[in-house]
Design an enzyme around this catalytic site. Structure first.
Site, PDB file in Angstrom:
ATOM      1  CE  LYS A  11     -53.422   9.989  65.920  1.00 54.95           C
ATOM      2  NZ  LYS A  11     -52.991   9.785  64.495  1.00 54.95           N
ATOM      3  CE1 TYR A  51     -57.491   7.321  62.748  1.00 54.08           C
ATOM      4  CE2 TYR A  51     -57.180   5.806  64.571  1.00 54.08           C
ATOM      5  CZ  TYR A  51     -57.014   7.056  64.004  1.00 54.08           C
ATOM      6  OH  TYR A  51     -56.363   8.052  64.707  1.00 54.08           O
ATOM      7  CG  PHE A  59     -51.789   3.704  56.601  1.00 53.52           C
ATOM      8  CD1 PHE A  59     -52.729   3.969  57.589  1.00 53.52           C
ATOM      9  CD2 PHE A  59     -51.898   4.384  55.390  1.00 53.52           C
ATOM     10  CE1 PHE A  59     -53.768   4.872  57.384  1.00 53.52           C
ATOM     11  CE2 PHE A  59     -52.934   5.304  55.179  1.00 53.52           C
ATOM     12  CZ  PHE A  59     -53.867   5.540  56.179  1.00 53.52           C
ATOM     13  NE  ARG A  87     -57.141  17.827  60.195  1.00 53.77           N
ATOM     14  CZ  ARG A  87     -56.917  16.550  59.871  1.00 53.77           C
ATOM     15  NH1 ARG A  87     -57.468  15.554  60.581  1.00 53.77           N
ATOM     16  NH2 ARG A  87     -56.146  16.232  58.871  1.00 53.77           N
ATOM     17  CB  THR A  93     -51.105  13.474  57.965  1.00 58.77           C
ATOM     18  OG1 THR A  93     -52.433  13.948  57.757  1.00 58.77           O
ATOM     19  CG2 THR A  93     -51.134  12.044  58.474  1.00 58.77           C
ATOM     20  NE  ARG A 104     -51.093  14.933  63.370  1.00 59.66           N
ATOM     21  CZ  ARG A 104     -52.139  14.678  62.597  1.00 59.66           C
ATOM     22  NH1 ARG A 104     -52.367  15.407  61.512  1.00 59.66           N
ATOM     23  NH2 ARG A 104     -52.963  13.680  62.886  1.00 59.66           N
ATOM     24  CG  ASN A 114     -49.915  11.480  63.209  1.00 62.18           C
ATOM     25  OD1 ASN A 114     -50.506  10.905  64.110  1.00 62.18           O
ATOM     26  ND2 ASN A 114     -50.427  11.631  61.998  1.00 62.18           N
ATOM     27  CG  HIS A 117     -57.929  11.939  65.742  1.00 63.74           C
ATOM     28  ND1 HIS A 117     -58.003  11.464  64.453  1.00 63.74           N
ATOM     29  CD2 HIS A 117     -59.189  12.374  66.050  1.00 63.74           C
ATOM     30  CE1 HIS A 117     -59.253  11.595  64.007  1.00 63.74           C
ATOM     31  NE2 HIS A 117     -59.991  12.139  64.960  1.00 63.74           N
ATOM     32  CD  GLU A 128     -63.348  11.401  64.438  1.00 64.51           C
ATOM     33  OE1 GLU A 128     -63.056  11.046  63.277  1.00 64.51           O
ATOM     34  OE2 GLU A 128     -62.795  12.366  65.005  1.00 64.51           O
TER      35      GLU A 128
END
Ligand code: UDP
Ligand code: MG
Length: 139
Positions: A11, A51, A59, A87, A93, A104, A114, A117, A128
């Site tokens: 990100k 998203y 948020f 993950r 998260t 993270r 964070n 993704h 995606e």
């Protein structure tokens, strides 16, 4: 996209801080093979679409601003059990809840910023990946 593939973004915060190399190193060391990758920047419409599931969340406006403020690294990764294993590699998260050794834990600064993704299902990995890459960009 095959079920042994997942989709990731490094990100804007991770790219701004110069963490691309360190994060890719961790991803490679965990056994993921890069089958597609590029530096790109999402438009407001791109982020709102990507998203969309979070559209009603408080948020959401900040998330769109964050995800569009600079370039990201988009990639498709291949490994057995890719979605679940990735993950686990990125962690929770909120970095406060992320396990030691996760991306993270090491690179995220908050629940919002964070660093990375990871797709949450095989179906979303395919959606995606196709959102960011054309067929001839995937190897
Ligand atoms: N997010 C946020 N505040 C929250 C929850 C999420 O800013 O309270 C952001 C954060 O960047 C997160 C993204 O929205 O990665 C998508 O949220 P999701 O719950 O899908 O988390 P993820 O799947 O990325 O762990
Ligand atoms: Mg999610």
């Amino acid at each position: 996209m095959a079920t042994n593939r997942t989709f990731t973004m490094l990100k804007p915060d991770a790219v701004e801080k110069g963490h691309i190399g360190a994060i890719l190193e961790k991803i490679a060391a965990s056994g993921f093979r890069i089958v597609a990758m590029k530096l790109t920047q999402m438009t407001k419409t791109d982020a709102e679409t990507f998203y969309a599931i979070h559209r009603e969340r408080p948020f959401f406006p900040d998330l769109v601003t964050y995800m569009t403020r600079g370039p990201i690294v988009a990639a498709i990764l291949e490994k057995e059990n890719a979605v679940e294993d990735f993950r686990a590699l990125i962690g929770a998260t909120n970095p406060v809840d992320a396990a030691d050794g996760t991306i993270r834990k090491q690179f995220a600064t908050s629940i919002s910023e964070n660093a990375v993704h990871g797709s949450d299902s095989n179906d979303n990995a395919a959606i995606e990946g196709a959102f960011h890459f054309s067929g001839r960009e995937v190897f």
